[in-house]
Design a protein around this motif. Structure first.
Motif, PDB file in Angstrom:
ATOM      1  N   THR A  22       0.839  -1.204   0.000  1.00 39.88           N
ATOM      2  CA  THR A  22       0.000   0.000   0.000  1.00 39.88           C
ATOM      3  C   THR A  22       0.869   1.247   0.000  1.00 39.88           C
ATOM      4  OG1 THR A  22      -1.774  -1.130   1.165  1.00 39.88           O
ATOM      5  CG2 THR A  22      -1.779   1.272   1.260  1.00 39.88           C
ATOM      6  N   PHE A  23       1.849   1.277   0.872  1.00 38.94           N
ATOM      7  CA  PHE A  23       2.739   2.443   0.940  1.00 38.94           C
ATOM      8  C   PHE A  23       3.431   2.663  -0.402  1.00 38.94           C
ATOM      9  CE2 PHE A  23       6.918   4.318   1.657  1.00 38.94           C
ATOM     10  CZ  PHE A  23       6.542   5.514   2.229  1.00 38.94           C
ATOM     11  N   ASN A  24       3.971   1.604  -0.994  1.00 44.52           N
ATOM     12  CA  ASN A  24       4.665   1.729  -2.279  1.00 44.52           C
ATOM     13  C   ASN A  24       3.736   2.206  -3.384  1.00 44.52           C
ATOM     14  OD1 ASN A  24       7.150   0.963  -1.245  1.00 44.52           O
ATOM     15  ND2 ASN A  24       6.856  -1.187  -1.730  1.00 44.52           N
ATOM     16  N   THR A  25       2.534   1.659  -3.428  1.00 45.52           N
ATOM     17  CA  THR A  25       1.579   2.062  -4.457  1.00 45.52           C
ATOM     18  C   THR A  25       1.212   3.531  -4.308  1.00 45.52           C
ATOM     19  OG1 THR A  25       0.668  -0.166  -4.618  1.00 45.52           O
ATOM     20  CG2 THR A  25      -0.717   1.632  -5.422  1.00 45.52           C
ATOM     21  N   GLU A 102      -6.888   8.429  -8.375  1.00 46.98           N
ATOM     22  CA  GLU A 102      -6.077   7.210  -8.404  1.00 46.98           C
ATOM     23  C   GLU A 102      -5.600   6.827  -7.010  1.00 46.98           C
ATOM     24  OE1 GLU A 102      -2.876   7.448 -11.209  1.00 46.98           O
ATOM     25  OE2 GLU A 102      -4.208   8.063 -12.828  1.00 46.98           O
ATOM     26  N   PHE A 103      -5.228   7.821  -6.237  1.00 46.37           N
ATOM     27  CA  PHE A 103      -4.744   7.575  -4.885  1.00 46.37           C
ATOM     28  C   PHE A 103      -5.830   6.928  -4.028  1.00 46.37           C
ATOM     29  CE2 PHE A 103      -4.189   8.890  -0.506  1.00 46.37           C
ATOM     30  CZ  PHE A 103      -2.929   8.393  -0.249  1.00 46.37           C
ATOM     31  N   HIS A 104      -7.015   7.524  -4.051  1.00 43.12           N
ATOM     32  CA  HIS A 104      -8.096   6.983  -3.215  1.00 43.12           C
ATOM     33  C   HIS A 104      -8.543   5.605  -3.697  1.00 43.12           C
ATOM     34  CE1 HIS A 104      -8.549  10.282  -0.466  1.00 43.12           C
ATOM     35  NE2 HIS A 104      -8.488  11.128  -1.473  1.00 43.12           N
ATOM     36  N   THR A 105      -8.553   5.398  -5.008  1.00 44.64           N
ATOM     37  CA  THR A 105      -8.916   4.083  -5.539  1.00 44.64           C
ATOM     38  C   THR A 105      -7.917   3.031  -5.065  1.00 44.64           C
ATOM     39  OG1 THR A 105      -9.957   5.085  -7.478  1.00 44.64           O
ATOM     40  CG2 THR A 105      -9.308   2.774  -7.656  1.00 44.64           C
ATOM     41  N   ALA A 106      -6.627   3.354  -5.183  1.00 48.11           N
ATOM     42  CA  ALA A 106      -5.586   2.399  -4.757  1.00 48.11           C
ATOM     43  C   ALA A 106      -5.653   2.153  -3.255  1.00 48.11           C
ATOM     44  CB  ALA A 106      -4.207   2.912  -5.147  1.00 48.11           C
ATOM     45  N   MET A 111      -6.934  -1.368   1.217  1.00 44.53           N
ATOM     46  CA  MET A 111      -7.587  -1.490   2.521  1.00 44.53           C
ATOM     47  C   MET A 111      -8.554  -2.673   2.504  1.00 44.53           C
ATOM     48  SD  MET A 111      -7.503  -0.114   5.498  1.00 44.53           S
ATOM     49  CE  MET A 111      -7.057   1.596   5.419  1.00 44.53           C
ATOM     50  N   ALA A 112      -9.302  -2.825   1.426  1.00 44.43           N
ATOM     51  CA  ALA A 112     -10.228  -3.955   1.318  1.00 44.43           C
ATOM     52  C   ALA A 112      -9.458  -5.276   1.325  1.00 44.43           C
ATOM     53  CB  ALA A 112     -11.058  -3.832   0.039  1.00 44.43           C
ATOM     54  N   GLU A 113      -8.335  -5.314   0.635  1.00 43.76           N
ATOM     55  CA  GLU A 113      -7.505  -6.523   0.613  1.00 43.76           C
ATOM     56  C   GLU A 113      -7.004  -6.860   2.016  1.00 43.76           C
ATOM     57  OE1 GLU A 113      -3.422  -8.124  -1.596  1.00 43.76           O
ATOM     58  OE2 GLU A 113      -4.268  -6.194  -2.146  1.00 43.76           O
ATOM     59  N   ALA A 114      -6.589  -5.836   2.744  1.00 42.18           N
ATOM     60  CA  ALA A 114      -6.105  -6.065   4.109  1.00 42.18           C
ATOM     61  C   ALA A 114      -7.231  -6.559   5.012  1.00 42.18           C
ATOM     62  CB  ALA A 114      -5.501  -4.784   4.670  1.00 42.18           C
ATOM     63  N   LYS A 115      -8.410  -5.980   4.870  1.00 41.64           N
ATOM     64  CA  LYS A 115      -9.542  -6.418   5.698  1.00 41.64           C
ATOM     65  C   LYS A 115      -9.896  -7.874   5.408  1.00 41.64           C
ATOM     66  CE  LYS A 115     -11.624  -1.960   6.620  1.00 41.64           C
ATOM     67  NZ  LYS A 115     -12.758  -1.050   6.439  1.00 41.64           N
ATOM     68  N   ASN A 116      -9.844  -8.251   4.133  1.00 41.28           N
ATOM     69  CA  ASN A 116     -10.125  -9.645   3.777  1.00 41.28           C
ATOM     70  C   ASN A 116      -9.089 -10.579   4.383  1.00 41.28           C
ATOM     71  OD1 ASN A 116     -12.413  -9.010   2.321  1.00 41.28           O
ATOM     72  ND2 ASN A 116     -11.340  -8.903   0.366  1.00 41.28           N
ATOM     73  N   ALA A 117      -7.832 -10.191   4.313  1.00 43.09           N
ATOM     74  CA  ALA A 117      -6.762 -11.020   4.890  1.00 43.09           C
ATOM     75  C   ALA A 117      -6.943 -11.149   6.395  1.00 43.09           C
ATOM     76  CB  ALA A 117      -5.393 -10.433   4.558  1.00 43.09           C
ATOM     77  N   LEU A 118      -7.302 -10.047   7.049  1.00 45.13           N
ATOM     78  CA  LEU A 118      -7.511 -10.100   8.497  1.00 45.13           C
ATOM     79  C   LEU A 118      -8.717 -10.951   8.861  1.00 45.13           C
ATOM     80  CD1 LEU A 118      -6.719  -6.462   9.595  1.00 45.13           C
ATOM     81  CD2 LEU A 118      -5.439  -8.522  10.099  1.00 45.13           C
ATOM     82  N   SER A 119      -9.768 -10.842   8.082  1.00 43.16           N
ATOM     83  CA  SER A 119     -10.948 -11.668   8.345  1.00 43.16           C
ATOM     84  C   SER A 119     -10.598 -13.150   8.245  1.00 43.16           C
ATOM     85  CB  SER A 119     -12.065 -11.340   7.355  1.00 43.16           C
ATOM     86  OG  SER A 119     -12.519 -10.034   7.556  1.00 43.16           O
ATOM     87  N   THR A 155      -1.535   3.960   5.782  1.00 45.79           N
ATOM     88  CA  THR A 155      -2.400   4.492   4.737  1.00 45.79           C
ATOM     89  C   THR A 155      -2.750   5.951   5.019  1.00 45.79           C
ATOM     90  OG1 THR A 155      -3.305   2.290   4.365  1.00 45.79           O
ATOM     91  CG2 THR A 155      -4.579   4.135   3.512  1.00 45.79           C
ATOM     92  N   LYS A 156      -3.090   6.265   6.259  1.00 46.53           N
ATOM     93  CA  LYS A 156      -3.431   7.648   6.615  1.00 46.53           C
ATOM     94  C   LYS A 156      -2.231   8.577   6.443  1.00 46.53           C
ATOM     95  CE  LYS A 156      -7.113   6.621   9.916  1.00 46.53           C
ATOM     96  NZ  LYS A 156      -7.511   6.631  11.333  1.00 46.53           N
ATOM     97  N   ALA A 157      -1.069   8.122   6.857  1.00 44.33           N
ATOM     98  CA  ALA A 157       0.136   8.950   6.724  1.00 44.33           C
ATOM     99  C   ALA A 157       0.455   9.207   5.256  1.00 44.33           C
ATOM    100  CB  ALA A 157       1.320   8.277   7.415  1.00 44.33           C
ATOM    101  N   THR A 158       0.290   8.195   4.438  1.00 39.45           N
ATOM    102  CA  THR A 158       0.554   8.368   3.015  1.00 39.45           C
ATOM    103  C   THR A 158      -0.477   9.290   2.391  1.00 39.45           C
ATOM    104  OG1 THR A 158       1.461   6.132   2.993  1.00 39.45           O
ATOM    105  CG2 THR A 158       1.037   7.140   0.869  1.00 39.45           C
TER     106      THR A 158
END
Length: 188
Positions: A22-25, A102-106, A111-119, A155-158
């Motif tokens: 996420t940070f890199n993107t 583009e930033f908000h889409t990425a 974030m959705a990917e991370a939530k899925n992984a955490l779930s 994500t917020k810092a970026t």
């Protein structure tokens, strides 16, 4: 619960990799935006120089002073500098809007990917719980929640950094527009 420390380490590694991706993107999107602004500035400066040279050539090739004054007057009436400034502002706004979208889409996708992984991790933790291990499950869930909070902070810092870049670009654009008078080409 995780059956081995390796499973927990793999889960932690997955979350860390999601954070870094996420940070890199997001950082890449910000750098691309800055690059677009630099390219716009270079192109605007190039166009300004070319227009000035063309106008100077036209004036210098006039057959008499009256024709030179007419050519200069024509250049002033054309308002090429004002049109260039308006176009520059429009192009800059488009770049900023594209960066933002583009930033908000990425960010939202990551974030959705991370939530899925955490779930999935939480599901794995709760499926293999042995009686009497409830405290251990709570500790693992807390660790996962803390990892996700770290992910959200990255994500917020970026996002804040990209917003700051956008604000600096907007300030630079305002300064360019304020320095220009009517009919004056943009200074780069």
């Amino acid at each position: 619960m995780f059956t081995s420390p390796e499973q927990f380490a793999a889960a932690t590694k997955t979350l860390f990799e999601l954070q870094m991706n996420t940070f890199n993107t997001l950082a890449s999107k910000a750098v691309q935006g800055v690059q677009q602004v630099v390219n716009l500035n270079v192109q605007t400066a190039r166009n300004s120089v070319e227009n000035t040279l063309a106008a100077g050539k036209e004036i210098s090739q006039a057959s008499d002073p009256q024709a030179a004054m007419a050519a200069a007057s024509q250049q002033a009436r054309a308002g090429a500098g004002a049109n260039a400034a308006v176009q520059y502002g429009s192009d800059l706004k488009t770049i900023i809007d594209d960066i933002n979208r583009e930033f908000h889409t990425a960010a939202d996708a990551h974030m959705a990917e991370a939530k899925n992984a955490l779930s999935a991790l939480i599901y794995d933790v709760t499926q293999n719980v042995k009686p009497g291990s409830e405290n251990a499950v709570q500790i693992v869930k807390a660790a996962i929640d803390n990892a996700f909070l770290g992910y959200e902070q990255v994500t917020k810092a970026t996002r804040a950094a990209v917003k700051q870049v956008e604000e600096q670009i907007a300030k630079a654009s305002d300064m360019v527009n304020q320095q220009q008078g009517p009919g004056t080409p943009p200074n780069q």
